[in-house]
Design an enzyme around this catalytic site. Structure first.
Site, PDB file in Angstrom:
ATOM      1  N   GLN A  41      -4.571   2.859   0.070  1.00 55.05           N
ATOM      2  CA  GLN A  41      -4.447   1.810   1.061  1.00 55.05           C
ATOM      3  C   GLN A  41      -5.029   0.482   0.588  1.00 55.05           C
ATOM      4  O   GLN A  41      -5.434  -0.350   1.382  1.00 55.05           O
ATOM      5  CB  GLN A  41      -5.144   2.259   2.352  1.00 55.05           C
ATOM      6  CG  GLN A  41      -4.506   3.470   2.997  1.00 55.05           C
ATOM      7  CD  GLN A  41      -3.091   3.208   3.465  1.00 55.05           C
ATOM      8  OE1 GLN A  41      -2.822   2.231   4.147  1.00 55.05           O
ATOM      9  NE2 GLN A  41      -2.155   4.068   3.098  1.00 55.05           N
ATOM     10  N   VAL A 101       0.841  -1.197   0.000  1.00 57.75           N
ATOM     11  CA  VAL A 101       0.000   0.000   0.000  1.00 57.75           C
ATOM     12  C   VAL A 101       0.878   1.249   0.000  1.00 57.75           C
ATOM     13  O   VAL A 101       2.061   1.190   0.314  1.00 57.75           O
ATOM     14  CB  VAL A 101      -0.929   0.042   1.236  1.00 57.75           C
ATOM     15  CG1 VAL A 101      -1.891  -1.123   1.228  1.00 57.75           C
ATOM     16  CG2 VAL A 101      -0.111   0.072   2.532  1.00 57.75           C
ATOM     17  N   SER A 102       0.279   2.383  -0.360  1.00 60.99           N
ATOM     18  CA  SER A 102       0.980   3.658  -0.302  1.00 60.99           C
ATOM     19  C   SER A 102       0.247   4.567   0.669  1.00 60.99           C
ATOM     20  O   SER A 102      -0.817   4.210   1.190  1.00 60.99           O
ATOM     21  CB  SER A 102       1.025   4.320  -1.682  1.00 60.99           C
ATOM     22  OG  SER A 102      -0.266   4.706  -2.081  1.00 60.99           O
ATOM     23  N   THR A 103       0.809   5.738   0.908  1.00 61.03           N
ATOM     24  CA  THR A 103       0.179   6.677   1.830  1.00 61.03           C
ATOM     25  C   THR A 103      -1.197   7.104   1.327  1.00 61.03           C
ATOM     26  O   THR A 103      -2.142   7.270   2.086  1.00 61.03           O
ATOM     27  CB  THR A 103       1.068   7.932   1.991  1.00 61.03           C
ATOM     28  OG1 THR A 103       2.366   7.506   2.440  1.00 61.03           O
ATOM     29  CG2 THR A 103       0.479   8.883   3.017  1.00 61.03           C
TER      30      THR A 103
END
Length: 199
Positions: A27, A22-24
């Site tokens: 998600q 996931v990334s900031t």
């Protein structure tokens, strides 16, 4: 087995492991996993629910790096799903090289099994780190401006950070629902903190 990475065809003799994270801002790894599973149907796909900018706290990545052996390859959708700084990127590539394995960045058609792939990856890594640093600078500047204007409230305290306050309020006779409302946290979190205190 011959595999087309987009710009060239390389021979792979080992297993393929795909890593999704996931990334900031996103998600959900569903898109990554769908793309990787379609492109590499024979691969083992593992996901990580951690948006940290370093290798710390990524147990599934460490597990993959342990499992990978000679002739295997590690595939990620994009470079920033694997590493957000040059130190981690270089370290991971080096570990794979020592094992006789390779890294494939699917979106950029990079394969470290080739000399050109290694060179291009290093160049991309520099730009990725530069972009991360710029984002941090912009964020810091935004916080500084918000503080000047009196609009910055800081990060909302998590339930864990307020554990001592929860226990203190409970000791003073306040109920779980009232504590949750007063501190702005979930009632389940209050119960969990109180249970841990009596464990």
């Amino acid at each position: 087995m011959a595999t087309n990475t987009g710009t060239q065809t390389t021979e792979t003799t080992g297993k393929t492991y795909c890593y999704a994270r996931v990334s900031t801002t996103d998600q959900d790894t569903r898109v990554q996993k769908d793309i990787l599973s379609t492109a590499y149907p024979e691969a083992v796909v593992m996901e990580e629910k951690a948006s940290a900018t370093s290798r710390d706290n990524r147990p599934n990545l460490e597990l993959l790096l342990t499992l990978i052996s000679e002739g295997d390859r590690l595939v990620v959708w994009k470079l920033d799903r694997l590493a957000r700084n040059m130190r981690d990127l270089t370290q991971i590539v080096h570990e794979l090289e020592l094992k006789g394995a390779s890294l494939v960045i699917h979106d950029q058609h990079i394969d470290t099994g080739t000399a050109s792939g290694i060179a291009f990856l290093q160049m991309l890594g520099v730009f990725a780190e530069f972009e991360t640093n710029l984002r941090k600078e912009r964020q810091a500047a935004g916080i500084a401006k918000a503080k000047e204007e009196g609009k910055y409230k800081g990060r909302k305290p998590t339930a864990k950070m307020q554990a001592d306050t929860v226990r203190e309020l409970k000791a003073n006779g306040m109920g779980a629902s009232a504590i949750a409302k007063k501190l702005g946290i979930g009632r389940a979190s209050v119960y969990r903190i109180l249970e841990e205190a009596t464990a």
